[in-house]
Write a protein that holds these residues in place. Sequence first.
Motif, PDB file in Angstrom:
ATOM      1  N   ARG A 296     -44.668  47.266 -16.294  1.00  0.00           N
ATOM      2  CA  ARG A 296     -43.491  47.269 -15.409  1.00  0.00           C
ATOM      3  C   ARG A 296     -43.050  45.851 -15.085  1.00  0.00           C
ATOM      4  NH1 ARG A 296     -42.675  47.127  -9.756  1.00  0.00           N
ATOM      5  NH2 ARG A 296     -40.807  48.247  -9.085  1.00  0.00           N
ATOM      6  N   LEU A 297     -44.034  44.963 -14.840  1.00  0.00           N
ATOM      7  CA  LEU A 297     -43.684  43.577 -14.544  1.00  0.00           C
ATOM      8  C   LEU A 297     -42.987  42.922 -15.732  1.00  0.00           C
ATOM      9  CD1 LEU A 297     -46.884  42.396 -12.615  1.00  0.00           C
ATOM     10  CD2 LEU A 297     -44.644  43.014 -11.673  1.00  0.00           C
ATOM     11  N   ILE A 298     -43.486  43.216 -16.927  1.00  0.00           N
ATOM     12  CA  ILE A 298     -42.815  42.679 -18.122  1.00  0.00           C
ATOM     13  C   ILE A 298     -41.401  43.213 -18.220  1.00  0.00           C
ATOM     14  CG2 ILE A 298     -42.850  42.685 -20.650  1.00  0.00           C
ATOM     15  CD1 ILE A 298     -45.906  42.701 -20.478  1.00  0.00           C
ATOM     16  N   HIS A 299     -41.246  44.520 -17.952  1.00  0.00           N
ATOM     17  CA  HIS A 299     -39.909  45.120 -18.003  1.00  0.00           C
ATOM     18  C   HIS A 299     -38.994  44.502 -16.952  1.00  0.00           C
ATOM     19  CE1 HIS A 299     -36.788  48.159 -18.373  1.00  0.00           C
ATOM     20  NE2 HIS A 299     -36.869  48.345 -17.067  1.00  0.00           N
ATOM     21  N   ILE A 300     -39.537  44.326 -15.725  1.00  0.00           N
ATOM     22  CA  ILE A 300     -38.720  43.735 -14.657  1.00  0.00           C
ATOM     23  C   ILE A 300     -38.330  42.300 -15.017  1.00  0.00           C
ATOM     24  CG2 ILE A 300     -38.806  42.927 -12.270  1.00  0.00           C
ATOM     25  CD1 ILE A 300     -40.459  45.390 -11.597  1.00  0.00           C
ATOM     26  N   ARG A 301     -39.310  41.569 -15.559  1.00  0.00           N
ATOM     27  CA  ARG A 301     -39.015  40.174 -15.919  1.00  0.00           C
ATOM     28  C   ARG A 301     -37.914  40.116 -16.977  1.00  0.00           C
ATOM     29  NH1 ARG A 301     -43.684  38.934 -17.568  1.00  0.00           N
ATOM     30  NH2 ARG A 301     -44.507  38.315 -15.530  1.00  0.00           N
ATOM     31  N   GLU A 302     -38.026  40.962 -17.986  1.00  0.00           N
ATOM     32  CA  GLU A 302     -36.999  40.965 -19.038  1.00  0.00           C
ATOM     33  C   GLU A 302     -35.657  41.434 -18.486  1.00  0.00           C
ATOM     34  OE1 GLU A 302     -37.324  39.701 -21.985  1.00  0.00           O
ATOM     35  OE2 GLU A 302     -39.383  39.151 -21.472  1.00  0.00           O
ATOM     36  N   ALA A 303     -35.701  42.427 -17.566  1.00  0.00           N
ATOM     37  CA  ALA A 303     -34.449  42.899 -16.981  1.00  0.00           C
ATOM     38  C   ALA A 303     -33.792  41.806 -16.140  1.00  0.00           C
ATOM     39  CB  ALA A 303     -34.715  44.141 -16.130  1.00  0.00           C
TER      40      ALA A 303
ATOM     41  N   ALA B 293     -30.781  30.901  -5.630  1.00  0.00           N
ATOM     42  CA  ALA B 293     -31.327  31.611  -4.476  1.00  0.00           C
ATOM     43  C   ALA B 293     -31.926  32.943  -4.872  1.00  0.00           C
ATOM     44  CB  ALA B 293     -30.235  31.806  -3.427  1.00  0.00           C
ATOM     45  N   GLU B 294     -31.336  33.597  -5.872  1.00  0.00           N
ATOM     46  CA  GLU B 294     -31.895  34.869  -6.333  1.00  0.00           C
ATOM     47  C   GLU B 294     -33.242  34.650  -7.013  1.00  0.00           C
ATOM     48  OE1 GLU B 294     -29.010  36.726  -8.752  1.00  0.00           O
ATOM     49  OE2 GLU B 294     -27.655  37.248  -7.096  1.00  0.00           O
ATOM     50  N   LEU B 295     -33.364  33.525  -7.719  1.00  0.00           N
ATOM     51  CA  LEU B 295     -34.643  33.221  -8.350  1.00  0.00           C
ATOM     52  C   LEU B 295     -35.691  32.838  -7.298  1.00  0.00           C
ATOM     53  CD1 LEU B 295     -33.476  31.178 -11.465  1.00  0.00           C
ATOM     54  CD2 LEU B 295     -34.354  33.517 -11.419  1.00  0.00           C
ATOM     55  N   ARG B 296     -35.340  32.025  -6.346  1.00  0.00           N
ATOM     56  CA  ARG B 296     -36.217  31.644  -5.245  1.00  0.00           C
ATOM     57  C   ARG B 296     -35.348  31.215  -4.079  1.00  0.00           C
ATOM     58  NH1 ARG B 296     -41.649  30.007  -4.514  1.00  0.00           N
ATOM     59  NH2 ARG B 296     -41.937  28.742  -2.646  1.00  0.00           N
TER      60      ARG B 296
ATOM     61  N   ALA C  57     -32.297  39.360 -18.478  1.00  0.00           N
ATOM     62  CA  ALA C  57     -31.050  39.874 -19.055  1.00  0.00           C
ATOM     63  C   ALA C  57     -29.913  39.809 -18.043  1.00  0.00           C
ATOM     64  CB  ALA C  57     -31.265  41.308 -19.535  1.00  0.00           C
ATOM     65  N   GLN C  58     -30.233  40.179 -16.778  1.00  0.00           N
ATOM     66  CA  GLN C  58     -29.203  40.109 -15.740  1.00  0.00           C
ATOM     67  C   GLN C  58     -28.760  38.671 -15.503  1.00  0.00           C
ATOM     68  OE1 GLN C  58     -30.413  41.742 -12.014  1.00  0.00           O
ATOM     69  NE2 GLN C  58     -28.497  41.278 -10.985  1.00  0.00           N
ATOM     70  N   MET C  59     -29.728  37.758 -15.474  1.00  0.00           N
ATOM     71  CA  MET C  59     -29.383  36.355 -15.290  1.00  0.00           C
ATOM     72  C   MET C  59     -28.526  35.850 -16.451  1.00  0.00           C
ATOM     73  SD  MET C  59     -29.691  33.894 -13.179  1.00  0.00           S
ATOM     74  CE  MET C  59     -31.001  34.568 -12.149  1.00  0.00           C
ATOM     75  N   ALA C  60     -28.876  36.272 -17.648  1.00  0.00           N
ATOM     76  CA  ALA C  60     -28.084  35.842 -18.808  1.00  0.00           C
ATOM     77  C   ALA C  60     -26.663  36.385 -18.728  1.00  0.00           C
ATOM     78  CB  ALA C  60     -28.772  36.319 -20.092  1.00  0.00           C
ATOM     79  N   ARG C  61     -26.512  37.640 -18.288  1.00  0.00           N
ATOM     80  CA  ARG C  61     -25.164  38.212 -18.168  1.00  0.00           C
ATOM     81  C   ARG C  61     -24.351  37.455 -17.117  1.00  0.00           C
ATOM     82  NH1 ARG C  61     -27.984  43.103 -18.636  1.00  0.00           N
ATOM     83  NH2 ARG C  61     -27.950  43.353 -16.369  1.00  0.00           N
ATOM     84  N   GLU C  62     -25.011  37.183 -15.961  1.00  0.00           N
ATOM     85  CA  GLU C  62     -24.275  36.492 -14.903  1.00  0.00           C
ATOM     86  C   GLU C  62     -23.888  35.071 -15.325  1.00  0.00           C
ATOM     87  OE1 GLU C  62     -26.458  36.662 -11.311  1.00  0.00           O
ATOM     88  OE2 GLU C  62     -26.258  38.826 -11.066  1.00  0.00           O
ATOM     89  N   ILE C  63     -24.809  34.404 -16.026  1.00  0.00           N
ATOM     90  CA  ILE C  63     -24.478  33.056 -16.509  1.00  0.00           C
ATOM     91  C   ILE C  63     -23.343  33.116 -17.526  1.00  0.00           C
ATOM     92  CG2 ILE C  63     -25.370  31.113 -17.856  1.00  0.00           C
ATOM     93  CD1 ILE C  63     -28.067  31.567 -16.501  1.00  0.00           C
ATOM     94  N   HIS C  64     -23.429  34.115 -18.412  1.00  0.00           N
ATOM     95  CA  HIS C  64     -22.401  34.225 -19.447  1.00  0.00           C
ATOM     96  C   HIS C  64     -21.072  34.677 -18.858  1.00  0.00           C
ATOM     97  CE1 HIS C  64     -20.086  36.359 -22.573  1.00  0.00           C
ATOM     98  NE2 HIS C  64     -20.519  35.386 -23.374  1.00  0.00           N
TER      99      HIS C  64
END
Length: 461
Positions: free
Chosen positions: A234-241, A307-310, A244-251
């Motif tokens: 689950r942690l791996i899935h959350i990390r990848e999710a 802020a979302e990251l830390r 992916a969300q961070m990549a979408r927001e950056i893009h």
Amino acid sequence: MACSLVFEGWPAFTAGVLGTSSLTRGWPPNLAHGWQVCQFVQRRAGGLVLAEHGFHGAQEGSYMAKILLVEDDPSVLRTLERMLKSAGHDVLGVGDIPGALQLLEKEQVDVVITDIVLPGASGLELLRHLQDNHPHLPAIVITGEPTLDSAVEAVRARAFEYLAKPISKHQLLRTVGQAVHIKYLEDERRRLEAANRAYQENLEKLVAERTQALQKSEASLRQSEQQLHALAARLIHIREAERAQMAREIHDELGQLLTGLKMDLHWLMRQCQDPSKKSTPEAIARRLQDALAITDDTIKCVQRLAAELRPSVLDKLGLCAALRHELRQFADRSSLEIEINLPDEEPPLPPEMAMAFFRITQEALTNVARHAQATKVTVTLRPAPQGWELLITDNGRGIREEDILHSNALGLLGMKERLLPWGGSVTFSAVPSGGTCVRAFLPRQSDNNRGNDHEKHSHSG
């Protein structure tokens, strides 16, 4: 082993060692046959003893006993009582079988001595009663009219001894001593057997309990391993999710902002390089104003993503300020009533431990929004005995025991895992008035040491 029978009307004789051919030479046939019965009785397993002269375990007067004496002749009864009492025995004298049966119901006796010829019934009937109801109680038969038939019947009724009157004091006390000693050994054997059975039963019960506990522990260990594997996945899935969300927001957001800024800069560059495309100062000013606005939006976007990251407020202002900020945002998103109870002074927690409390609060608030059906949430941070505790309580439908123990409750397991490096704990319980309480605890005594060790480990990794 030797046997003696004294019959009235016959010359008195005493038997020596069994097997001596001269013993029965000249005896009447029926008496010789009776002697063979004695030999058989002495040889049989568990042997009934008839005048066991070779037995040295019981000496005269060495065993004190309570004796039931059944004798219808008052003078003989008194004589036998005097003999037995002189050796210290307790004697209960009675003249008939009904009286003997009544005493057997009321008293705990060690030996029964009974005459055969009694008023109303034979002493052999008492022997059969003892055989059926008191099989471990030795009975000594005395009779003034010895016969082969009565001797055989006494043997069949498992009489301990068959004696003919008159009986000497030495013979009586020796026989009683032997009977008491044999009864003591038999009672001790039964006691040891009962103790052994009880020990074996207790041992079997203990083994069964330990086996059940071991099986339960093994099942719990297997479940924990499965939960840890599921949590890691689950942690791996959350990390990848999250990535992916961070990549979408950056893009999608940051990329668009930077693209707009690039277009404005490119337009200004063309204005500077091509004099024919010279624009008015007002147009250039507008472009510069647009570029500045895009730059401000870009900075805000970067700050929000960071802020979302830390949360920066956690590092700058501390745990209490970070919790207030998070709870205000949660209240705006969920429209739930929020009650905040925080200490006036910042808890002396290392950064990683404060972050653990903060992430647990975020996870608990997410669970409230998804599952609790609550209208109010109360968050309390306060000192506890030897530590600090964080309480997140809602007034929703309440958590069930099966929800806590469910193998798919990975969010709850993740909260517990966050505090394990510092010896902390997280518990979940239903509130009696309705709702759920999440209690997170971190010990105070070793906060700094464990926090420093954790940070060193993080930096070294």
